[in-house]
Design a protein around this motif. Sequence first.
Motif, PDB file in Angstrom:
ATOM      1  N   UNK A 246       0.852  -1.199   0.000  1.00 60.05           N
ATOM      2  CA  UNK A 246       0.000   0.000   0.000  1.00 60.05           C
ATOM      3  C   UNK A 246       0.886   1.247   0.000  1.00 60.05           C
ATOM      4  N   UNK A 247       1.940   1.227   0.800  1.00 66.42           N
ATOM      5  CA  UNK A 247       2.858   2.368   0.833  1.00 66.42           C
ATOM      6  C   UNK A 247       3.439   2.599  -0.568  1.00 66.42           C
ATOM      7  N   UNK A 250       0.910   3.970  -3.094  1.00 66.46           N
ATOM      8  CA  UNK A 250       0.589   5.369  -2.869  1.00 66.46           C
ATOM      9  C   UNK A 250       1.752   6.274  -3.230  1.00 66.46           C
ATOM     10  N   UNK A 251       2.975   5.742  -3.044  1.00 65.93           N
ATOM     11  CA  UNK A 251       4.169   6.519  -3.363  1.00 65.93           C
ATOM     12  C   UNK A 251       4.179   6.929  -4.818  1.00 65.93           C
ATOM     13  N   UNK A 257       5.751  12.582  -2.482  1.00 64.35           N
ATOM     14  CA  UNK A 257       5.890  11.380  -1.675  1.00 64.35           C
ATOM     15  C   UNK A 257       7.165  10.634  -2.028  1.00 64.35           C
TER      16      UNK A 257
ATOM     17  N   UNK B 266       0.931  12.508   3.352  1.00 67.50           N
ATOM     18  CA  UNK B 266      -0.203  12.191   2.487  1.00 67.50           C
ATOM     19  C   UNK B 266      -0.332  10.674   2.284  1.00 67.50           C
ATOM     20  N   UNK B 267       0.825  10.053   2.089  1.00 72.64           N
ATOM     21  CA  UNK B 267       0.813   8.609   1.888  1.00 72.64           C
ATOM     22  C   UNK B 267       0.267   7.900   3.120  1.00 72.64           C
ATOM     23  N   UNK B 268       0.749   8.308   4.289  1.00 69.45           N
ATOM     24  CA  UNK B 268       0.307   7.646   5.510  1.00 69.45           C
ATOM     25  C   UNK B 268      -1.190   7.859   5.740  1.00 69.45           C
ATOM     26  N   UNK B 270      -3.465   8.209   3.490  1.00 66.88           N
ATOM     27  CA  UNK B 270      -4.197   7.326   2.597  1.00 66.88           C
ATOM     28  C   UNK B 270      -4.087   5.886   3.090  1.00 66.88           C
ATOM     29  N   UNK B 271      -2.943   5.563   3.686  1.00 66.73           N
ATOM     30  CA  UNK B 271      -2.745   4.233   4.256  1.00 66.73           C
ATOM     31  C   UNK B 271      -3.721   4.012   5.396  1.00 66.73           C
ATOM     32  N   UNK B 274      -7.113   3.017   4.423  1.00 64.47           N
ATOM     33  CA  UNK B 274      -7.208   1.636   3.975  1.00 64.47           C
ATOM     34  C   UNK B 274      -7.310   0.666   5.147  1.00 64.47           C
ATOM     35  N   UNK B 275      -6.688   1.007   6.263  1.00 61.01           N
ATOM     36  CA  UNK B 275      -6.674   0.039   7.358  1.00 61.01           C
ATOM     37  C   UNK B 275      -7.541   0.470   8.542  1.00 61.01           C
TER      38      UNK B 275
END
Lengths: 342, 342
Positions: A246-247, A250-251, A257, B266-268, B270-271, B274-275
């Motif tokens: 997922x990381x 998204x990267x 990012x 931003x990535x985190x 979005x992460x 998801x969880x």
Amino acid sequence: MIKIAIDAMGGDFGPEPIIEGLILAIRNNNNFTAIAVGDKEQLSLLIPPAFNHRIEILDTKDVISMHDSATDALKRKESTIYRAIELVKEGKANAVVSAGHSGATMSLATLKIGRLKGVSRPAIATLMPTSENQNTLVLDVGANVDSDAKNLFQFAIMGQAYAQSVLRLDEPMIGLLSNGEEESKGNEVTKECYKLLSSAKVPNFAGNVEGADIFKGTVDVVVCDGFVGNILLKTAEGVADTIGKIIKKNLKRSLISIAGAVLMRKVFKSLKVRVDYAEYGGAPLLGVKAPVIISHGKSNPKAIKNAIFQAIISASSNLDSIIEQRLEKYTIKEDSIKKDTI
Amino acid sequence: MIKIAIDAMGGDFGPEPIIEGLILAIRNNNNFTAIAVGDKEQLSLLIPPAFNHRIEILDTKDVISMHDSATDALKRKESTIYRAIELVKEGKANAVVSAGHSGATMSLATLKIGRLKGVSRPAIATLMPTSENQNTLVLDVGANVDSDAKNLFQFAIMGQAYAQSVLRLDEPMIGLLSNGEEESKGNEVTKECYKLLSSAKVPNFAGNVEGADIFKGTVDVVVCDGFVGNILLKTAEGVADTIGKIIKKNLKRSLISIAGAVLMRKVFKSLKVRVDYAEYGGAPLLGVKAPVIISHGKSNPKAIKNAIFQAIISASSNLDSIIEQRLEKYTIKEDSIKKDTI
């Protein structure tokens, strides 16, 4: 001088990473010699002549593949894993390291090397990382399904003994994996095992623990049935893998990012070290009369090196006698208490 | 017009997030009304008068706490969860949402609302995130320990029906959680359940799946015993949490990493989406005669809102009749095949 037998052919990538790992181990430890079991022609090309005095080759060509059944392995007497285990049985080596078919290794070790006194079923133990700088030993992670309470009780004793004499922990705490911390939680088997561990007064039994406790490091040894342990292990790998994916996914979506990720590379590298099985080497099969280390089929040289070190430490420890002594001590108590309550 | 009964007091943070979530749901969906069960004095202060026509308050003050036992709950007839479930039993509400004591909710729902025809034990189902943009429904995650093969078989039917009629998936695939993909893998119970599912020709049964498959999205519905499901769930949460902690701990060590982390925010984020369980709302209790959604005790308003939407979709679906029809259809087949082989 300790002698380690190595199935040099069983891994997923053939003999190269195995021999490379063996050479790494030899370079870093002067206190052992090895017998590499496999195709002499292939192996001798991989071993620098300077190490010939520390690595003996036992020439045999048959290799049990992942598609073979464990029971087949018992008949293939010329296979690398069969011969490697036979070396220990015959006293020609002190321990075995194998990255081959784990079911075959387990069955052969149990049958040929034999179980320790008091052990009904050997168990595979593995180290799981925690957020603190320590690890949790979990067993059984796949040797046995449908374990009964007595089996789990023995796993607890064996795991604690390993944590103490090989991992060198002081007074390692045991937790019983359950669906809640309260004594009332559990399935029939774990509830019975809880009673066995309490009434036998096994030292440092912390009671029930939950799945998350493994990664918090609440206790040092977590005991479960092999069916549950296998699912737990694969679940943990799956979650870690998914978070990584997922990381990454998204990267790709943002240049900022990516810049961030480059900067965080160091962090991820350190993270990888914490969750990388190669750091720990392999999973010991506990309860047989000599150290047997089952390595991942995809082991890299570092993992093999660490598995060999594990085998050496186990072989130099008094693990086996501690397991036998404790099983005798606590199991007797369990029986007498059982009689009391009837 | 669908009517949802809500235990407004049972959550870990009292009535505020529950009522806030309810108001969010009301603002976003005109097709339901609600009965908030709890202390009228407290609740009426939290509900804007403009919503009084859509939220009725059922005044009751007793709250089952996390420290109470589920069996106690059966006797406390003035508790919020007891009254909420009674509303459904008496036909005054179509579904229940509770962030309170999950054991109490489960026992009361099973006893008062009753089981669907053909269901031996209701099961709690939960959605797990995958690396693809989909989720996997896992059941049972804690309602039952020591499930037998017939129980697991029913979980499979119920989970598939839920995936189809509530999650709106076409032909959802079922996987049986085991310690390996091969048919020969499993413990006694899962091996027997494998046979039941195959011989009954339950459609879209994909065979055994492993722990990691849940997060790969290999199948849509994963079936397991509640003891295993609970451990799996807590393990997954533990791993995710630990990875987060390790990242944070390492971040502190270097300024460059902190800069990287800011960029990766931003990535985190979005992460997290998801969880985050809040996205999915709550866990449905499948197999009882009305929708019962068990939310996390720590639910925020968003989680409550989504749990209410889940309850509405379930109440508007034909889930119950599909479960009963399929259980009848496939269980008959199973019996006849059993007779054939005797």
